[in-house]
Design an enzyme around this catalytic site. Structure first.
Site, PDB file in Angstrom:
ATOM      1  N   TYR A 196       9.142  -3.757  23.636  1.00  0.00           N
ATOM      2  CA  TYR A 196       8.521  -3.209  22.420  1.00  0.00           C
ATOM      3  C   TYR A 196       9.646  -2.695  21.535  1.00  0.00           C
ATOM      4  O   TYR A 196      10.303  -1.693  21.848  1.00  0.00           O
ATOM      5  CB  TYR A 196       7.560  -2.073  22.743  1.00  0.00           C
ATOM      6  CG  TYR A 196       6.350  -2.468  23.567  1.00  0.00           C
ATOM      7  CD1 TYR A 196       5.924  -3.792  23.637  1.00  0.00           C
ATOM      8  CD2 TYR A 196       5.611  -1.521  24.262  1.00  0.00           C
ATOM      9  CE1 TYR A 196       4.816  -4.147  24.389  1.00  0.00           C
ATOM     10  CE2 TYR A 196       4.498  -1.868  25.006  1.00  0.00           C
ATOM     11  CZ  TYR A 196       4.116  -3.184  25.068  1.00  0.00           C
ATOM     12  OH  TYR A 196       3.016  -3.544  25.808  1.00  0.00           O
ATOM     13  N   PHE A 205      -5.522  -3.402  24.944  1.00  0.00           N
ATOM     14  CA  PHE A 205      -6.400  -3.512  23.771  1.00  0.00           C
ATOM     15  C   PHE A 205      -7.760  -2.833  24.020  1.00  0.00           C
ATOM     16  O   PHE A 205      -8.823  -3.400  23.719  1.00  0.00           O
ATOM     17  CB  PHE A 205      -6.630  -4.977  23.369  1.00  0.00           C
ATOM     18  CG  PHE A 205      -5.421  -5.704  22.855  1.00  0.00           C
ATOM     19  CD1 PHE A 205      -4.303  -5.020  22.397  1.00  0.00           C
ATOM     20  CD2 PHE A 205      -5.403  -7.099  22.802  1.00  0.00           C
ATOM     21  CE1 PHE A 205      -3.189  -5.708  21.916  1.00  0.00           C
ATOM     22  CE2 PHE A 205      -4.300  -7.793  22.314  1.00  0.00           C
ATOM     23  CZ  PHE A 205      -3.184  -7.089  21.871  1.00  0.00           C
ATOM     24  N   PRO A 206      -7.764  -1.600  24.575  1.00  0.00           N
ATOM     25  CA  PRO A 206      -9.059  -0.941  24.841  1.00  0.00           C
ATOM     26  C   PRO A 206      -9.861  -0.677  23.574  1.00  0.00           C
ATOM     27  O   PRO A 206     -11.089  -0.563  23.622  1.00  0.00           O
ATOM     28  CB  PRO A 206      -8.647   0.384  25.506  1.00  0.00           C
ATOM     29  CG  PRO A 206      -7.247   0.630  25.029  1.00  0.00           C
ATOM     30  CD  PRO A 206      -6.620  -0.725  24.911  1.00  0.00           C
ATOM     31  N   GLY A 252      -9.511  -2.787  20.956  1.00  0.00           N
ATOM     32  CA  GLY A 252      -9.547  -4.061  20.243  1.00  0.00           C
ATOM     33  C   GLY A 252      -8.172  -4.527  19.801  1.00  0.00           C
ATOM     34  O   GLY A 252      -8.032  -5.623  19.267  1.00  0.00           O
ATOM     35  N   THR A 283      -6.626  -5.554  15.746  1.00  0.00           N
ATOM     36  CA  THR A 283      -7.823  -5.475  14.909  1.00  0.00           C
ATOM     37  C   THR A 283      -8.856  -4.640  15.660  1.00  0.00           C
ATOM     38  O   THR A 283      -9.605  -5.160  16.486  1.00  0.00           O
ATOM     39  CB  THR A 283      -8.406  -6.892  14.646  1.00  0.00           C
ATOM     40  OG1 THR A 283      -7.346  -7.739  14.244  1.00  0.00           O
ATOM     41  CG2 THR A 283      -9.477  -6.850  13.587  1.00  0.00           C
ATOM     42  N   PRO A 284      -8.877  -3.312  15.439  1.00  0.00           N
ATOM     43  CA  PRO A 284      -9.787  -2.461  16.216  1.00  0.00           C
ATOM     44  C   PRO A 284     -11.243  -2.946  16.167  1.00  0.00           C
ATOM     45  O   PRO A 284     -11.698  -3.545  15.181  1.00  0.00           O
ATOM     46  CB  PRO A 284      -9.601  -1.090  15.558  1.00  0.00           C
ATOM     47  CG  PRO A 284      -8.194  -1.106  15.042  1.00  0.00           C
ATOM     48  CD  PRO A 284      -7.975  -2.531  14.576  1.00  0.00           C
ATOM     49  N   LEU A 285     -11.949  -2.700  17.249  1.00  0.00           N
ATOM     50  CA  LEU A 285     -13.328  -3.162  17.427  1.00  0.00           C
ATOM     51  C   LEU A 285     -14.206  -2.780  16.237  1.00  0.00           C
ATOM     52  O   LEU A 285     -14.137  -1.646  15.747  1.00  0.00           O
ATOM     53  CB  LEU A 285     -13.925  -2.521  18.684  1.00  0.00           C
ATOM     54  CG  LEU A 285     -13.322  -2.930  20.024  1.00  0.00           C
ATOM     55  CD1 LEU A 285     -13.735  -1.939  21.101  1.00  0.00           C
ATOM     56  CD2 LEU A 285     -13.757  -4.347  20.377  1.00  0.00           C
TER      57      LEU A 285
HETATM   58  N1  LIG Z   1       0.182  -6.168  29.103  1.00  0.00           N
HETATM   59  C1  LIG Z   1       0.054  -6.639  27.885  1.00  0.00           C
HETATM   60  O1  LIG Z   1       0.176  -7.848  27.658  1.00  0.00           O
HETATM   61  C2  LIG Z   1      -0.267  -5.720  26.759  1.00  0.00           C
HETATM   62  C3  LIG Z   1      -0.640  -6.242  25.502  1.00  0.00           C
HETATM   63  C4  LIG Z   1      -0.957  -5.361  24.499  1.00  0.00           C
HETATM   64  C5  LIG Z   1      -0.901  -4.001  24.695  1.00  0.00           C
HETATM   65  N2  LIG Z   1      -0.510  -3.506  25.910  1.00  0.00           N
HETATM   66  C6  LIG Z   1      -0.487  -2.042  26.162  1.00  0.00           C
HETATM   67  O2  LIG Z   1      -1.785  -1.551  25.905  1.00  0.00           O
HETATM   68  C7  LIG Z   1      -1.712  -0.439  25.010  1.00  0.00           C
HETATM   69  C8  LIG Z   1      -2.968  -0.387  24.171  1.00  0.00           C
HETATM   70  O3  LIG Z   1      -3.063  -1.526  23.356  1.00  0.00           O
HETATM   71  P1  LIG Z   1      -2.820  -1.484  21.791  1.00  0.00           P
HETATM   72  O4  LIG Z   1      -2.140  -0.227  21.396  1.00  0.00           O
HETATM   73  O5  LIG Z   1      -2.181  -2.755  21.409  1.00  0.00           O
HETATM   74  O6  LIG Z   1      -4.291  -1.574  21.213  1.00  0.00           O
HETATM   75  P2  LIG Z   1      -5.525  -0.552  21.175  1.00  0.00           P
HETATM   76  O7  LIG Z   1      -5.227   0.667  21.945  1.00  0.00           O
HETATM   77  O8  LIG Z   1      -6.728  -1.343  21.517  1.00  0.00           O
HETATM   78  O9  LIG Z   1      -5.634  -0.251  19.625  1.00  0.00           O
HETATM   79  C9  LIG Z   1      -4.543   0.197  18.872  1.00  0.00           C
HETATM   80  C10 LIG Z   1      -4.913   0.022  17.419  1.00  0.00           C
HETATM   81  O10 LIG Z   1      -6.031   0.853  17.126  1.00  0.00           O
HETATM   82  C11 LIG Z   1      -5.669   1.808  16.119  1.00  0.00           C
HETATM   83  N3  LIG Z   1      -6.280   3.078  16.518  1.00  0.00           N
HETATM   84  C12 LIG Z   1      -5.983   3.837  17.588  1.00  0.00           C
HETATM   85  N4  LIG Z   1      -6.783   4.911  17.650  1.00  0.00           N
HETATM   86  C13 LIG Z   1      -7.600   4.827  16.590  1.00  0.00           C
HETATM   87  C14 LIG Z   1      -8.635   5.641  16.100  1.00  0.00           C
HETATM   88  N5  LIG Z   1      -9.006   6.764  16.746  1.00  0.00           N
HETATM   89  N6  LIG Z   1      -9.280   5.261  14.968  1.00  0.00           N
HETATM   90  C15 LIG Z   1      -8.928   4.132  14.327  1.00  0.00           C
HETATM   91  N7  LIG Z   1      -7.945   3.317  14.733  1.00  0.00           N
HETATM   92  C16 LIG Z   1      -7.284   3.655  15.861  1.00  0.00           C
HETATM   93  C17 LIG Z   1      -4.172   1.859  16.116  1.00  0.00           C
HETATM   94  O11 LIG Z   1      -3.685   2.169  14.820  1.00  0.00           O
HETATM   95  P3  LIG Z   1      -2.975   3.590  14.507  1.00  0.00           P
HETATM   96  O12 LIG Z   1      -1.575   3.468  15.021  1.00  0.00           O
HETATM   97  O13 LIG Z   1      -3.066   3.671  13.017  1.00  0.00           O
HETATM   98  O14 LIG Z   1      -3.770   4.652  15.180  1.00  0.00           O
HETATM   99  C18 LIG Z   1      -3.812   0.424  16.476  1.00  0.00           C
HETATM  100  O15 LIG Z   1      -3.891  -0.420  15.357  1.00  0.00           O
HETATM  101  C19 LIG Z   1      -0.453  -0.704  24.204  1.00  0.00           C
HETATM  102  O16 LIG Z   1       0.010   0.459  23.567  1.00  0.00           O
HETATM  103  C20 LIG Z   1       0.468  -1.261  25.257  1.00  0.00           C
HETATM  104  O17 LIG Z   1       1.085  -0.193  25.971  1.00  0.00           O
HETATM  105  C21 LIG Z   1      -0.213  -4.346  26.940  1.00  0.00           C
END
Ligand SMILES: NC(=O)c1ccc[n+]([C@@H]2O[C@H](COP(=O)([O-])OP(=O)(O)OC[C@H]3O[C@@H](n4cnc5c(N)ncnc54)[C@H](OP(=O)(O)O)[C@@H]3O)[C@@H](O)[C@H]2O)c1
Length: 296
Positions: A63, A213-214, A216, A219-221
């Site tokens: 990252y 992607f909990p 989404g 692109t958040p859910l």
């Molecule tokens: N193993 C793998 O292949 C893999 C792939 C992807 C991710 N991951 C891990 O999984 C973790 C979680 O995934 P992710 O961060 O990609 O996606 P996520 O947790 O599903 O969503 C993050 C997105 O949601 C927004 N968000 C967060 N809280 C919010 C809220 N309360 N209201 C509105 N928007 C909100 C964030 O923007 P803001 O920053 O503006 O809040 C960001 O755009 C990552 O941080 C990473 O550590 C692992």
């Protein structure tokens, strides 16, 4: 500050972690490439997460690359004893930011040493092998060679536990013949339910399932049904999406990602949200097992 104790605890790498953790991927720059726009804000998010009781942080040296781990080190070093940091190996970023497979012995050894150096650690709690057989999703194929290299690094004392990411149930079963599998990290959320059977199987084995992607992901859910449930409960859709995952299975550990302290607080407050049975039934209809995902 939200009290996240109500989310409960689960065992990860031999330690007890709060089921509401934090995913650090959003702390790097746009496209998870380069530095963040606001480094102080990134540091503040991490410090507030840990101050709120988060003791499970997901990261990777790819990252940024390196950026997210260096920010974690700056914000949290020396890490609290109860903090479990989970990182990943198996990919390398190209100059264009693309995620390339990095499964060779030299690349995996380098990845572990890069994580140790940039996180400022002597040993990494958990290293996930991120399958890159298909970058977009789990694909059958042998992970024996790269997993064997990680198992050797574990035997050398550089890694406590090994997990798998972006994998199939068969790869988990095959992986257990090489080393203990501490956790599985795959795409799973309200709308993407391909792993229903795997979540149940891992729960039976006492193994943590960590959905990425909990919310989404990039692109958040978005769903009318989700918004309606949230409005009825006086919560936000993101809180409901997290609460749904918490009630789904006790071995699910959450790592929602955010670059904003405001969103962090909102997400951690989901620990206190109890979903009534009729809300769960409505939310269950948003996605269906087998991979289809209706935008209800
Ligand atoms: N193993 C793998 O292949 C893999 C792939 C992807 C991710 N991951 C891990 O999984 C973790 C979680 O995934 P992710 O961060 O990609 O996606 P996520 O947790 O599903 O969503 C993050 C997105 O949601 C927004 N968000 C967060 N809280 C919010 C809220 N309360 N209201 C509105 N928007 C909100 C964030 O923007 P803001 O920053 O503006 O809040 C960001 O755009 C990552 O941080 C990473 O550590 C692992």
């Amino acid at each position: 500050m939200p009290n996240i104790d109500q989310a409960g605890m689960f065992s990860l790498a031999g330690r007890s972690v709060n089921r509401l953790g934090y995913g650090a991927m959003q702390l790097a720059g746009p496209g998870v490439f380069g530095p963040p726009k606001d480094r102080e804000a990134a540091l503040a998010v991490l410090r507030e997460a840990v101050a709120s009781g988060v003791n499970h942080i997901d990261t990777s040296d790819f990252y940024g690359p390196h950026v997210t781990n260096q920010i974690i080190r700056e914000a949290l070093h020396p890490c609290r004893d109860d903090l479990v940091i989970v990182t990943k190996s198996g990919a390398l970023r190209g100059a264009d930011g693309w995620w390339n497979k990095a499964f060779s012995r030299a690349e995996l050894v380098q990845a572990v040493h890069d994580n140790l150096r940039n996180l400022g650690l002597d040993v990494i709690d958990v290293v996930n092998l991120r399958s890159m057989l298909d970058v977009h999703g789990p694909a059958e194929g042998s992970l024996e060679e790269p997993l064997t290299v990680l198992a050797e690094l574990q035997q050398q004392g550089l890694v406590r536990q090994i997990g798998l990411s972006n994998v199939t149930a068969k790869q988990v079963a095959d992986g257990r013949k090489i080393c203990e599998i501490a956790c599985v990290q795959n795409l799973y959320n309200l709308a993407h339910r391909d792993d229903e059977a795997l979540v149940a199987e891992l729960a039976g084995a006492g193994t943590a399932y960590v959905p990425f992607f909990p919310l989404g992901g990039f692109t958040p859910l978005q769903s009318t049904a989700l918004s309606d449930v949230a409005t009825a409960l006086g919560a936000t859709p993101m809180q409901v999406a997290l609460a749904w995952l918490l009630q789904r299975s006790p071995n699910i550990l959450l790592i929602p990602g955010t670059s904003s302290v405001g969103h962090l607080r909102e997400n951690l407050a989901a620990a206190q949200l109890v979903l009534p049975a009729e809300a769960v039934a409505t939310l269950d209809r948003i996605g269906t097992a087998g991979g289809t995902h209706a935008a209800a």
